[in-house]
Design a protein around this motif. Structure first.
Motif: not given
Length: 224
Positions: A40-41, A53-56, A60-62
């Motif tokens: 994520f970071f 796109d914050r949802s993407f 992607m992290a989860i």
């Protein structure tokens, strides 16, 4: 007992009684979640797109945690394993991935989930470090600078030769991409490699018949 019977029995025995302790599952999912946060970071530092796109980003992290959970479930039972294969084979994802870098991070997240779900934590950490080093090394490695897009709007086609001559004197090379002749004027788009951006615009703007000049940068494909 034939060899095939022995092989079937050993295969089934590999799933029989293979119940993972709850503590081990928690540790696996916890390490996978940390790896997802790491991805994520890293993505946040690397992503240069103006359309964020914050949802993407969160998905992607989860997705690595979800993948690890699937791997843990498949290890516990041959029935679940075969069922997962059948279920996942009919899933179709319709979301378009617009950037190749996003596809890389998605595949990385899924790969980390598979590796952590298999219990290979050292491999997961090593892969994360190597991938991160490769991304930052290639991301900031100097390549040939992308050319500018020069858009010229004039009142007459007569100034084309003068425009091309002026662009040639202020650039290391150029290529005409389009010409558009209308009753109201003449438009031309050129791909220009130059280090004299300000001088080029000022010189073109001072010419007769020139109404507007625009110099744009772009991140498209560039021939190196």
């Amino acid at each position: 007992m034939t060899f095939q019977d022995a092989l079937k029995r050993s295969f089934i025995a590999g799933f029989t009684g293979n119940t993972m302790p709850t503590s081990q599952m928690v540790i696996t999912l916890g390490i996978t979640f940390l790896m997802g946060l790491y991805i994520f970071f890293v993505y946040k530092q690397v992503n240069k797109s103006s359309l964020y796109d914050r949802s993407f980003h969160v998905s992607m992290a989860i997705i690595s945690v979800v993948t690890a959970g699937i791997i843990l479930a498949m290890q516990s039972s041959i029935v679940i394993s075969l069922g997962m294969v059948g279920a996942l084979s009919i899933v179709r994802f319709r979301t378009a991935v617009k950037d190749a870098m996003d596809l890389l991070f998605l595949f990385w997240s899924i790969g980390e989930g598979i590796i952590c779900g298999a219990g290979l934590y050292e491999v997961a950490i090593l892969v994360a470090l190597v991938v991160t080093a490769g991304i930052f090394l290639l991301q900031y490695m100097p390549f040939t600078k992308a050319p500018y897009l020069l858009m010229v709007h004039a009142t007459s086609l007569e100034c084309e030769d003068a425009v091309l001559e002026l662009v040639k004197s202020h650039s290391d090379g150029f290529q005409v991409k389009s010409r558009n002749l209308k009753k109201t004027g003449f438009d031309m788009i050129l791909e220009v490699r130059t280090k004299e951006e300000k001088a080029l615009i000022e010189s073109l703007g001072a010419m007769d018949h020139i109404l507007q000049v625009s110099l744009l940068t772009h991140e498209g494909e560039v021939r190196i």
